[in-house]
Write a protein that holds these residues in place. Structure first.
Motif, PDB file in Angstrom:
ATOM      1  N   ALA A   1     -26.103  76.090  14.772  1.00  0.00           N
ATOM      2  CA  ALA A   1     -26.561  77.451  14.500  1.00  0.00           C
ATOM      3  C   ALA A   1     -28.052  77.521  14.762  1.00  0.00           C
ATOM      4  N   GLU A   2     -28.534  78.706  15.126  1.00  0.00           N
ATOM      5  CA  GLU A   2     -29.961  78.862  15.351  1.00  0.00           C
ATOM      6  C   GLU A   2     -30.367  80.305  15.125  1.00  0.00           C
ATOM      7  N   ASN A   3     -31.637  80.468  14.772  1.00  0.00           N
ATOM      8  CA  ASN A   3     -32.209  81.798  14.650  1.00  0.00           C
ATOM      9  C   ASN A   3     -32.571  82.290  16.042  1.00  0.00           C
ATOM     10  N   THR A   4     -32.240  83.533  16.325  1.00  0.00           N
ATOM     11  CA  THR A   4     -32.486  84.063  17.663  1.00  0.00           C
ATOM     12  C   THR A   4     -33.977  84.276  17.929  1.00  0.00           C
ATOM     13  N   LEU A   5     -34.777  84.415  16.858  1.00  0.00           N
ATOM     14  CA  LEU A   5     -36.220  84.555  17.035  1.00  0.00           C
ATOM     15  C   LEU A   5     -36.824  83.197  17.394  1.00  0.00           C
ATOM     16  N   LYS A   6     -37.714  83.180  18.381  1.00  0.00           N
ATOM     17  CA  LYS A   6     -38.324  81.926  18.842  1.00  0.00           C
ATOM     18  C   LYS A   6     -39.849  82.056  18.892  1.00  0.00           C
ATOM     19  N   THR A   7     -40.405  82.710  17.899  1.00  0.00           N
ATOM     20  CA  THR A   7     -41.844  82.965  17.864  1.00  0.00           C
ATOM     21  C   THR A   7     -42.663  81.686  17.841  1.00  0.00           C
ATOM     22  N   TYR A   8     -42.117  80.644  17.188  1.00  0.00           N
ATOM     23  CA  TYR A   8     -42.907  79.428  16.974  1.00  0.00           C
ATOM     24  C   TYR A   8     -42.434  78.271  17.868  1.00  0.00           C
ATOM     25  N   SER A   9     -41.988  78.592  19.051  1.00  0.00           N
ATOM     26  CA  SER A   9     -41.461  77.564  19.957  1.00  0.00           C
ATOM     27  C   SER A   9     -42.494  76.508  20.305  1.00  0.00           C
ATOM     28  N   ASP A  10     -43.774  76.880  20.321  1.00  0.00           N
ATOM     29  CA  ASP A  10     -44.825  75.934  20.705  1.00  0.00           C
ATOM     30  C   ASP A  10     -45.355  75.131  19.527  1.00  0.00           C
ATOM     31  N   SER A  11     -44.867  75.412  18.329  1.00  0.00           N
ATOM     32  CA  SER A  11     -45.340  74.704  17.140  1.00  0.00           C
ATOM     33  C   SER A  11     -44.752  73.301  17.071  1.00  0.00           C
ATOM     34  N   LEU A  12     -45.474  72.386  16.419  1.00  0.00           N
ATOM     35  CA  LEU A  12     -44.941  71.056  16.149  1.00  0.00           C
ATOM     36  C   LEU A  12     -43.614  71.187  15.409  1.00  0.00           C
ATOM     37  N   LYS A  13     -42.620  70.377  15.754  1.00  0.00           N
ATOM     38  CA  LYS A  13     -41.309  70.444  15.112  1.00  0.00           C
ATOM     39  C   LYS A  13     -41.189  69.374  14.020  1.00  0.00           C
ATOM     40  N   VAL A  14     -40.515  69.772  12.967  1.00  0.00           N
ATOM     41  CA  VAL A  14     -40.212  68.887  11.847  1.00  0.00           C
ATOM     42  C   VAL A  14     -38.700  68.817  11.720  1.00  0.00           C
ATOM     43  N   TYR A  15     -38.171  67.641  11.355  1.00  0.00           N
ATOM     44  CA  TYR A  15     -36.727  67.442  11.267  1.00  0.00           C
ATOM     45  C   TYR A  15     -36.360  67.066   9.834  1.00  0.00           C
ATOM     46  N   GLN A  16     -35.456  67.854   9.260  1.00  0.00           N
ATOM     47  CA  GLN A  16     -35.104  67.705   7.847  1.00  0.00           C
ATOM     48  C   GLN A  16     -33.590  67.601   7.697  1.00  0.00           C
ATOM     49  N   GLU A  17     -33.164  66.767   6.764  1.00  0.00           N
ATOM     50  CA  GLU A  17     -31.730  66.631   6.502  1.00  0.00           C
ATOM     51  C   GLU A  17     -31.123  67.997   6.196  1.00  0.00           C
ATOM     52  N   TYR A  18     -29.990  68.288   6.804  1.00  0.00           N
ATOM     53  CA  TYR A  18     -29.343  69.580   6.596  1.00  0.00           C
ATOM     54  C   TYR A  18     -28.687  69.641   5.229  1.00  0.00           C
ATOM     55  N   GLN A  19     -28.964  70.715   4.534  1.00  0.00           N
ATOM     56  CA  GLN A  19     -28.332  70.968   3.241  1.00  0.00           C
ATOM     57  C   GLN A  19     -27.798  72.393   3.250  1.00  0.00           C
ATOM     58  N   GLU A  20     -26.496  72.524   3.184  1.00  0.00           N
ATOM     59  CA  GLU A  20     -25.893  73.845   3.248  1.00  0.00           C
ATOM     60  C   GLU A  20     -26.222  74.647   1.998  1.00  0.00           C
ATOM     61  N   LEU A  21     -26.514  75.935   2.196  1.00  0.00           N
ATOM     62  CA  LEU A  21     -26.794  76.814   1.077  1.00  0.00           C
ATOM     63  C   LEU A  21     -25.494  77.187   0.364  1.00  0.00           C
ATOM     64  N   PRO A  22     -25.521  77.279  -0.975  1.00  0.00           N
ATOM     65  CA  PRO A  22     -24.326  77.730  -1.693  1.00  0.00           C
ATOM     66  C   PRO A  22     -24.044  79.195  -1.384  1.00  0.00           C
ATOM     67  N   THR A  23     -22.804  79.607  -1.535  1.00  0.00           N
ATOM     68  CA  THR A  23     -22.434  81.000  -1.266  1.00  0.00           C
ATOM     69  C   THR A  23     -21.977  81.692  -2.542  1.00  0.00           C
ATOM     70  N   SER A  24     -22.069  83.003  -2.508  1.00  0.00           N
ATOM     71  CA  SER A  24     -21.645  83.812  -3.651  1.00  0.00           C
ATOM     72  C   SER A  24     -21.241  85.189  -3.152  1.00  0.00           C
ATOM     73  N   ALA A  25     -20.327  85.816  -3.875  1.00  0.00           N
ATOM     74  CA  ALA A  25     -19.932  87.184  -3.548  1.00  0.00           C
ATOM     75  C   ALA A  25     -21.048  88.142  -3.947  1.00  0.00           C
ATOM     76  N   ILE A  26     -21.352  89.094  -3.083  1.00  0.00           N
ATOM     77  CA  ILE A  26     -22.367  90.098  -3.387  1.00  0.00           C
ATOM     78  C   ILE A  26     -21.825  91.493  -3.069  1.00  0.00           C
ATOM     79  N   GLU A  27     -22.400  92.495  -3.739  1.00  0.00           N
ATOM     80  CA  GLU A  27     -22.079  93.891  -3.468  1.00  0.00           C
ATOM     81  C   GLU A  27     -23.169  94.469  -2.577  1.00  0.00           C
ATOM     82  N   THR A  28     -22.811  94.915  -1.399  1.00  0.00           N
ATOM     83  CA  THR A  28     -23.777  95.499  -0.478  1.00  0.00           C
ATOM     84  C   THR A  28     -23.400  96.954  -0.215  1.00  0.00           C
TER      85      THR A  28
END
Length: 416
Positions: free
Chosen positions: A344-371
């Motif tokens: 998965a990736e964010n479609t915005l690429k504003t910081y493509s020239d920035s130094l990259k950092v690599y972090q262990e992936y941790q999935e966010l918890p999910t919850s039902a919301i009213e929108t």
């Protein structure tokens, strides 16, 4: 073929609009889309206390790291992703605390609360958590977990100005932001109201810089303290006037020469780079004596493995996230699977020239919301503020697997 517009549920949307329109100067919609949900997440008092405990531990680790960063040579600063233009100013430390307003991003996991990143320089989400969340909690018959935090924020702003200005006459204090950005402008105005003493709110493009002298208001009054809560230093250093003058660097020279004070201070920017997390993790992984046994325990419990290269994850076949060192709002983030392929990736690429950092992936918890569009499942990320050294207001953003600008504000409340 163009996508069909989503249909809002009129009764729910009417309740949402009626409620949030009673709150002054709040952007419950942003860019024509719903931002603040007419819903609330119930949490327990013990969980609220735990969030604050973890937040203060994480902040203490960063504060312990700051003097080490100041001792590094310029070359090491560049390796951590700091813009070359900013290096001469990185060691300035005008306050007793490393920052005034900072936000720690947290995720709840099966093994406890984990730390995603620290926004030490220009954190957003302030008005929502310190002020608006209380309105929502009371509306839904719950206790505000952030009760009393607004007063702490006010005291911190006033104390910072006092520390920066030790002369008898009152300082000229200006809060600034981009006037055409609703969230930034109203956040600056809110902080000014909390400050409570004489001040001005001035659009950033109306500030007048006189090289080697100072920053002035449109009326020609010299500014002593400039609160640029939402204007990042990594953008400021690249600012140039129409004639090519490096006005951003000139402003920082004024700070260095003590002709101007800015908030958050430059010491906050020192901790903004996500590469600092890689430094912290490297010291921890090697059992370095710079951190105490207790601090090592905190890092192991709450920090995610973070490196300046992806090979450690590739070798261990672990999923990881690629982040720009100075990215914001999920911009330019990519999630990679255990096989090293992008998931998965964010479609915005504003910081493509920035130094990259690599972090262990941790999935966010999910919850039902009213929108306004009906029930949905959302990923939850907790933003927890550090005011000085103390954890204060916290709250929830609900969005996609990569939390970005499109995420909702989900109020939180404690059942009494």
């Amino acid at each position: 073929m163009e996508a069909l517009p989503r249909i809002r549920y009129p009764q729910h949307e009417k309740k949402r609009q009626n409620f949030y329109q009673t709150i002054p100067s709040f952007w419950h919609d942003l860019f024509g889309e719903p931002y603040a949900l007419y819903d609330i997440k119930t949490i327990g008092m013990a969980e609220a206390q735990r969030i604050r405990e973890v937040t203060e531990r994480i902040a203490a680790i960063y504060d312990k790291t700051a003097p080490l960063l100041r001792s590094l040579p310029d070359e090491s600063m560049l390796e951590l992703g700091f813009p070359e233009e900013s290096v001469p100013f990185l060691r300035l430390n005008p306050l007793q605390n490393e920052g005034v307003i900072r936000r720690v991003d947290l995720v709840q996991t099966s093994s406890g609360w984990k730390h995603f990143e620290l926004n030490a320089d220009t954190p957003t989400f302030i008005y929502e958590l310190f002020h608006v969340n209380g309105w929502a909690a009371r509306h839904f018959g719950l206790e505000d977990p952030n009760e009393g935090c607004e007063e702490a924020l006010q005291n911190a702003i006033r104390q910072a100005v006092r520390e920066l200005w030790d002369q008898e006459q009152a300082p000229k204090v200006v809060f600034t932001a981009h006037a055409d950005h609703e969230e930034d402008w109203h956040t600056a105005a809110y902080l000014g109201r909390l400050f409570g003493y004489p001040h001005e709110i001035v659009p950033i493009h109306e500030l007048q810089l006189k090289e080697g002298d100072g920053i002035y208001t449109p009326a020609g009054v010299k500014i002593d303290v400039l609160y640029r809560q939402t204007y990042p230093i990594e953008h400021l250093v690249n600012d140039r006037s129409e004639d090519g003058t490096a006005i951003g660097i000139q402003l920082l020279k004024l700070v260095k020469d003590e002709r101007l004070a800015i908030l958050n201070p430059l010491s906050s920017f020192l901790l903004q780079s996500k590469a600092v997390q890689a430094l912290i993790w490297g010291l921890h992984e090697n059992g370095h004596s710079y951190f105490s046994d207790t601090e090592h325990e905190w890092i192991g419990q709450h920090f995610l493995p973070t490196y300046l290269e992806k090979e450690p994850f590739i070798q261990k076949e672990k999923a990881f996230v690629e982040k720009p060192a100075f990215g914001r709002e999920g911009d330019t983030i990519t999630v990679f699977g255990s096989d090293g392929a992008p998931l998965a990736e964010n479609t915005l690429k504003t910081y493509s020239d920035s130094l990259k950092v690599y972090q262990e992936y941790q999935e966010l918890p999910t919850s039902a919301i009213e929108t306004p569009y009906g029930k949905d499942q959302a990923h939850l990320l907790v933003g927890s503020f550090v005011i000085g050294k103390k954890a204060e207001a916290f709250g929830i953003r609900a969005g996609s697997a990569i939390t970005g600008n499109e995420a909702y504000f989900l109020p939180a409340g404690i059942r009494t």
